[in-house]
Design a protein around this motif. Structure first.
Motif, PDB file in Angstrom:
ATOM      1  N   GLY A  61     -24.593  45.612  19.691  1.00  0.00           N
ATOM      2  CA  GLY A  61     -25.183  44.421  20.137  1.00  0.00           C
ATOM      3  C   GLY A  61     -25.279  43.099  19.383  1.00  0.00           C
ATOM      4  O   GLY A  61     -25.673  41.842  19.733  1.00  0.00           O
ATOM      5  N   TRP A  62     -24.537  43.170  18.256  1.00  0.00           N
ATOM      6  CA  TRP A  62     -24.922  42.194  17.249  1.00  0.00           C
ATOM      7  C   TRP A  62     -24.091  40.700  17.843  1.00  0.00           C
ATOM      8  O   TRP A  62     -24.579  39.810  17.618  1.00  0.00           O
ATOM      9  N   VAL A  63     -22.946  40.881  18.308  1.00  0.00           N
ATOM     10  CA  VAL A  63     -22.198  39.661  18.753  1.00  0.00           C
ATOM     11  C   VAL A  63     -22.785  39.050  19.821  1.00  0.00           C
ATOM     12  O   VAL A  63     -22.908  37.880  19.988  1.00  0.00           O
ATOM     13  N   ASP A  64     -23.441  39.852  20.574  1.00  0.00           N
ATOM     14  CA  ASP A  64     -24.164  39.099  21.600  1.00  0.00           C
ATOM     15  C   ASP A  64     -25.539  38.418  21.199  1.00  0.00           C
ATOM     16  O   ASP A  64     -25.748  37.267  21.671  1.00  0.00           O
ATOM     17  N   LYS A  65     -25.920  38.919  20.221  1.00  0.00           N
ATOM     18  CA  LYS A  65     -27.177  38.169  19.529  1.00  0.00           C
ATOM     19  C   LYS A  65     -26.501  36.920  18.851  1.00  0.00           C
ATOM     20  O   LYS A  65     -27.265  35.909  18.827  1.00  0.00           O
ATOM     21  N   LEU A  66     -25.634  36.944  18.230  1.00  0.00           N
ATOM     22  CA  LEU A  66     -24.842  36.146  17.499  1.00  0.00           C
ATOM     23  C   LEU A  66     -24.481  34.770  18.571  1.00  0.00           C
ATOM     24  O   LEU A  66     -24.935  33.672  18.360  1.00  0.00           O
ATOM     25  N   LYS A  67     -23.874  35.107  19.861  1.00  0.00           N
ATOM     26  CA  LYS A  67     -23.709  34.045  20.745  1.00  0.00           C
ATOM     27  C   LYS A  67     -24.809  33.443  21.304  1.00  0.00           C
ATOM     28  O   LYS A  67     -24.944  32.339  21.635  1.00  0.00           O
ATOM     29  N   GLU A  68     -25.978  34.306  21.348  1.00  0.00           N
ATOM     30  CA  GLU A  68     -27.211  33.672  21.705  1.00  0.00           C
ATOM     31  C   GLU A  68     -27.908  32.639  20.747  1.00  0.00           C
ATOM     32  O   GLU A  68     -28.186  31.554  21.180  1.00  0.00           O
ATOM     33  N   LEU A  69     -27.704  32.881  19.602  1.00  0.00           N
ATOM     34  CA  LEU A  69     -28.291  32.028  18.549  1.00  0.00           C
ATOM     35  C   LEU A  69     -27.284  30.778  18.668  1.00  0.00           C
ATOM     36  O   LEU A  69     -27.819  29.745  18.401  1.00  0.00           O
ATOM     37  N   ALA A  70     -26.129  31.067  18.564  1.00  0.00           N
ATOM     38  CA  ALA A  70     -25.028  30.128  18.726  1.00  0.00           C
ATOM     39  C   ALA A  70     -25.322  28.917  19.668  1.00  0.00           C
ATOM     40  O   ALA A  70     -25.352  27.806  19.421  1.00  0.00           O
ATOM     41  N   ARG A  71     -25.626  29.610  20.783  1.00  0.00           N
ATOM     42  CA  ARG A  71     -25.868  28.607  21.880  1.00  0.00           C
ATOM     43  C   ARG A  71     -27.199  27.632  21.752  1.00  0.00           C
ATOM     44  O   ARG A  71     -27.332  26.623  21.954  1.00  0.00           O
ATOM     45  N   GLU A  72     -28.266  28.639  21.393  1.00  0.00           N
ATOM     46  CA  GLU A  72     -29.527  28.009  21.025  1.00  0.00           C
ATOM     47  C   GLU A  72     -29.567  27.098  20.193  1.00  0.00           C
ATOM     48  O   GLU A  72     -29.984  25.884  20.222  1.00  0.00           O
ATOM     49  N   ARG A  73     -28.694  27.122  19.031  1.00  0.00           N
ATOM     50  CA  ARG A  73     -28.767  26.235  17.998  1.00  0.00           C
ATOM     51  C   ARG A  73     -27.757  25.044  18.105  1.00  0.00           C
ATOM     52  O   ARG A  73     -27.947  24.067  17.449  1.00  0.00           O
ATOM     53  N   GLY A  74     -26.854  25.409  19.197  1.00  0.00           N
ATOM     54  CA  GLY A  74     -26.121  24.100  19.370  1.00  0.00           C
ATOM     55  C   GLY A  74     -24.859  23.840  18.558  1.00  0.00           C
ATOM     56  O   GLY A  74     -24.599  22.677  18.189  1.00  0.00           O
ATOM     57  N   TRP A  75     -24.756  25.055  17.455  1.00  0.00           N
ATOM     58  CA  TRP A  75     -23.546  24.948  16.528  1.00  0.00           C
ATOM     59  C   TRP A  75     -22.127  24.193  17.176  1.00  0.00           C
ATOM     60  O   TRP A  75     -21.875  24.757  18.501  1.00  0.00           O
ATOM     61  N   GLU A  76     -21.659  23.310  16.553  1.00  0.00           N
ATOM     62  CA  GLU A  76     -20.365  22.911  17.281  1.00  0.00           C
ATOM     63  C   GLU A  76     -19.154  23.712  16.866  1.00  0.00           C
ATOM     64  O   GLU A  76     -18.174  23.938  17.519  1.00  0.00           O
ATOM     65  N   GLN A  77     -18.845  24.048  15.484  1.00  0.00           N
ATOM     66  CA  GLN A  77     -17.888  24.980  15.210  1.00  0.00           C
ATOM     67  C   GLN A  77     -18.547  25.977  14.274  1.00  0.00           C
ATOM     68  O   GLN A  77     -19.449  25.891  13.550  1.00  0.00           O
ATOM     69  N   LEU A  78     -17.867  27.117  14.183  1.00  0.00           N
ATOM     70  CA  LEU A  78     -18.138  28.420  13.597  1.00  0.00           C
ATOM     71  C   LEU A  78     -17.021  28.597  12.856  1.00  0.00           C
ATOM     72  O   LEU A  78     -15.723  29.074  13.278  1.00  0.00           O
ATOM     73  N   LEU A  79     -17.084  28.777  11.422  1.00  0.00           N
ATOM     74  CA  LEU A  79     -16.048  28.885  10.574  1.00  0.00           C
ATOM     75  C   LEU A  79     -15.961  30.619  10.350  1.00  0.00           C
ATOM     76  O   LEU A  79     -17.156  31.122  10.071  1.00  0.00           O
ATOM     77  N   TYR A  80     -14.878  31.218  10.214  1.00  0.00           N
ATOM     78  CA  TYR A  80     -14.796  32.804  10.109  1.00  0.00           C
ATOM     79  C   TYR A  80     -13.302  33.112   9.633  1.00  0.00           C
ATOM     80  O   TYR A  80     -12.484  32.262   9.452  1.00  0.00           O
ATOM     81  N   GLY A  81     -13.531  34.186   9.142  1.00  0.00           N
ATOM     82  CA  GLY A  81     -12.168  34.893   8.945  1.00  0.00           C
ATOM     83  C   GLY A  81     -11.447  35.878   9.725  1.00  0.00           C
ATOM     84  O   GLY A  81     -11.956  36.982   9.884  1.00  0.00           O
ATOM     85  N   PRO A  82     -10.322  35.498  10.460  1.00  0.00           N
ATOM     86  CA  PRO A  82     -10.025  36.291  11.470  1.00  0.00           C
ATOM     87  C   PRO A  82      -9.534  37.689  11.006  1.00  0.00           C
ATOM     88  O   PRO A  82      -9.795  38.743  11.835  1.00  0.00           O
ATOM     89  N   ALA A  83      -9.084  37.962   9.728  1.00  0.00           N
ATOM     90  CA  ALA A  83      -8.664  39.302   9.340  1.00  0.00           C
ATOM     91  C   ALA A  83      -9.789  39.970   8.715  1.00  0.00           C
ATOM     92  O   ALA A  83      -9.561  41.085   8.102  1.00  0.00           O
ATOM     93  N   SER A  84     -10.965  39.424   8.665  1.00  0.00           N
ATOM     94  CA  SER A  84     -12.055  40.028   8.001  1.00  0.00           C
ATOM     95  C   SER A  84     -12.751  41.438   8.944  1.00  0.00           C
ATOM     96  O   SER A  84     -12.245  41.304   9.893  1.00  0.00           O
TER      97      SER A  84
END
Ligand code: SF4
Lengths: 219, 476
Positions: A61-84
């Protein structure tokens, strides 16, 4: 390569008689050993005290939690490593619905051509190499797939930690992961968001590094 | 600072003692640091064990120092880090300048580094048209104000927030006056972010260098150290040659001692371990990493079995916080880069006794520094040794400038004094005479200083010895 300075310094060191320095017998005091649940509690408590936001979640369930936080905090961009190790999970989750979610930005270019963009992004997410319970820290070994600045430049750093990679102590981590066998370009212990107390010991978070640190502990 | 003849310790002390604001700022700050340290080292017995282990690890490293440095050099080279050796600070400065020139760089962004202070690097680079910019918040504040650090861990400890507010308002363009610490920090963050994005060379210190893997370890809380060592194209690390440890497993206990003693933290926000420049395929990190290893008197200290212990120091700063003299006069009064107890033993050995021997006199020998030192350096004993080297009381000294205070009258008078006081018959005779004649102690050397503003001690009419005998004490 030798230089005159090196030769002179070395000559003095070699004739200093320092090999006769008395080295007392003094064992390193044993570290505490925690069971798996204690490790999580200990790490979460200590990091929490350093103003880290810790969420203990089921692996599924961690990605759902991430989405929840992201929406709540209103981040505009999320930087990540696609091959990580966490890259594809994030991409899959973002495929289903992107409503109110930050745009995903992949860190795949050399920093030279990416610097201007990088300094504008408000959140970055990384995997971790492990955690250390007795001091409350996560361990990062940045890679080609997850570059060093991913966890440093954006004002929010989200880190994903698998509970079974938490060791009781740094000494245990060094030994079980055989760090002496080869260290990466950069290894980091991180215990909280960046902070300072340089003015009258008033604690302020978010100096040069992230202002917020969010850790997901996956059980 | 090696201010040479212009360094007047007495005048500095008088000025510091008269500064009420400074006194208040320092007292508050030191109380906090002492309390924070106490709060992490709660179990005295466990702390003693840890200190003993820390002492043993550092002693083991010193006992193999030449081999470990060779191993560190070889490992670093293998990892792609370029290693440079500097016999003195002038050589170290030249190395940094050459790297700057080779990269066409006119600005250097710095993480906190006491060795770079020891080199007076900022001033040197300025003379060569290069600007060195401090990024640690405390260092940033004092650099704006044209000052040097007054503490090795908390460099702007002597300033309160009103003073910082003034400095920012005066020195940073378009900055309104604010005493809000969050806001002051935000202002500094903004100024620095611009800098990090553009500067090509970063410089840092090193807390521990691990020979086993060729790893440079840095601790910090702000993230400026990570920025300085990751964003620029080139990273220069400067370290004293005593910073090398044998293996990674030596790190955990020393790290605990360092962060606990320095700031009362069980761990800092960041522990940054650097083992190589950017590798093929990696997206960021410096393309060049340079390690400058500085001697500047350290190899000479190593040759003396007693003074060698100075090199155990991990620069935690806790001896400053616990020193009754430092707490009253602050770091600047010492007139040199390293203040407080560690400065008293380090500076005279680096700069010679004529230049800095007077520092060793600023101690009440209360022993607090030795009691708290995480690696158990016998600081009071080393201070006493330096004092006696100033007079060459015990024959020839080893520190540069030993015997500089020796003069014939003083030597003869004190020799006579010593003779009388170790010889019972002479002693009896002289104490009787002294009592009868109201004679005083010989007024030379330290006693002359002491009596500058105080009355000289007088002998009692009867000696303590006679007094005790009269009271029924036994003469044995
Ligand atoms: S002498 Fe000891 S207490 Fe003082 S700075 Fe060095 S390690 Fe710390």
């Amino acid at each position: 390569m030798t230089s005159p300075d090196r030769d002179r310094i070395m000559a003095r060191l070699h004739t200093s008689g320092t090999e006769h320095t008395v080295v007392p017998e003094a064992a390193i005091p044993p570290d505490s050993a925690f069971d798996p649940q204690e490790k999580i509690t200990q790490l979460a408590t200590l990091m929490g005290a350093m103003k880290t936001e810790v969420h203990v979640v089921e692996t599924a369930g961690w990605v759902d939690k991430l989405k929840e936080l992201a929406r709540e905090r209103g981040w505009e961009q999320l930087l990540y490593g696609p091959a990580s190790p966490i890259g594809s999970a994030i991409e899959t989750a973002w495929e289903s619905d992107t409503d109110g979610l930050p745009a995903l930005v992949a860190y795949t270019e050399p920093v030279e051509s990416f610097k201007d963009k990088l300094f504008q992004i408000d959140a970055g997410i990384t995997s971790t190499q492990g955690g250390i319970a007795d001091v409350g820290a996560i361990v990062l070994w940045p890679t080609e797939e997850e570059p060093r600045l991913l966890s440093l430049v954006p004002p929010v750093h989200v880190a994903v930690l698998h509970a079974d990679t938490i060791t009781s102590s740094l000494a245990e981590m060094i030994s079980v992961q055989n760090w002496a066998g080869g260290m990466p370009t950069n290894a980091l212990l991180i215990s909280g968001p960046s902070k300072t107390a340089d003015i009258e010991f008033t604690l302020v978070f978010g100096v040069h590094g992230p202002k917020e640190l969010v850790v997901f502990i996956l059980k | 600072m090696g201010t040479g003849n212009s360094f007047d310790f007495e005048r500095n002390i008088d000025a510091a003692l008269a500064d009420q604001q400074l006194k208040k700022n320092l007292r508050n700050a030191m109380d906090i640091l002492v309390e924070k340290r106490r709060a992490v080292f709660t179990d005295p017995e466990a702390l003693e064990q840890l200190r003993a282990a820390g002492n043993a690890i550092k002693r083991r490293a010193l006992s193999k120092l030449p081999q470990l440095l060779e191993q560190l050099e070889a490992k670093c080279r293998q990892n792609g880090i370029q290693v440079h050796w500097a016999e003195d600070t002038a050589a170290a400065n030249r190395i940094v300048l050459e790297i700057m020139r080779a990269n066409d760089a006119t600005e250097l962004v710095k993480g906190k580094s006491m060795v770079s202070e020891e080199m007076h690097l900022n001033r040197f680079l300025k003379d060569h048209g290069i600007e060195a910019l401090e990024s640690d918040l405390g260092e940033f504040i004092i650099q704006l104000n044209g000052e040097t650090p007054s503490h090795i861990i908390v460099p702007a400890i002597h300033k309160n927030k009103d003073e910082v507010a003034e400095i920012f308002h005066d020195k940073l363009p378009d900055t309104p006056y604010t005493e809000d610490v969050e806001e002051l920090t935000r202002i500094a963050r903004q100024a620095m972010r611009k800098l990090f994005a553009r500067v090509k060379v970063g410089l840092s210190g090193v807390n521990f260098a691990i020979a086993e893997t060729g790893t440079l370890l840095l601790v910090e809380n702000e993230g400026n150290g990570r920025m300085s060592t990751t964003v620029p194209d080139v990273h220069i690390a400067v370290m004293g040659l005593e910073k090398v440890l044998e293996k990674l497993s030596d790190v955990p206990p020393l790290l605990r001692l360092l962060t606990g003693s320095a700031t009362g933290q069980i761990i800092t926000t960041y522990v940054n371990m650097i083992t190589s420049p950017r590798k093929e395929g990696e997206k960021d990190g410096p393309k060049e990493v340079h390690l400058v290893i500085l001697d500047n008197g350290r190899s000479r200290m190593l040759a003396d079995p007693e003074f060698r212990e100075t090199l155990l120091c991990i620069r935690c700063g806790t001896c400053l916080n616990h020193c009754p003299v430092y707490v009253r006069i602050g770091g600047h009064a010492y007139g040199h880069v390293y203040p407080g107890p560690i400065g008293k033993i380090l500076t005279p050995q680096m700069e010679g006794l004529e230049q800095a021997g007077v520092l060793a006199t600023a101690s009440s020998l209360c022993g607090a520094c030795g009691d708290v030192c995480p690696v158990k350096i016998p600081i009071p004993a080393l201070i006493r040794r330096l004092r006696s080297e100033s007079y060459d009381a015990k024959g020839d000294g080893t520190v540069s400038g030993h015997g500089y205070k020796k003069n014939l009258t003083e030597t003869l008078v004190w020799k006579g004094w010593e003779l009388v006081n170790v010889h019972p018959a002479l002693n009896r005779l002289s104490t009787k005479m002294a009592g009868a004649m109201g004679k005083r102690l010989p007024k030379v050397g330290p006693l002359k200083q002491w009596t500058r503003a105080r009355s000289a001690p007088k002998f009692a009419g009867k000696s303590l010895h006679d007094h005790e005998l009269e009271k029924g004490g036994r003469d044995d």
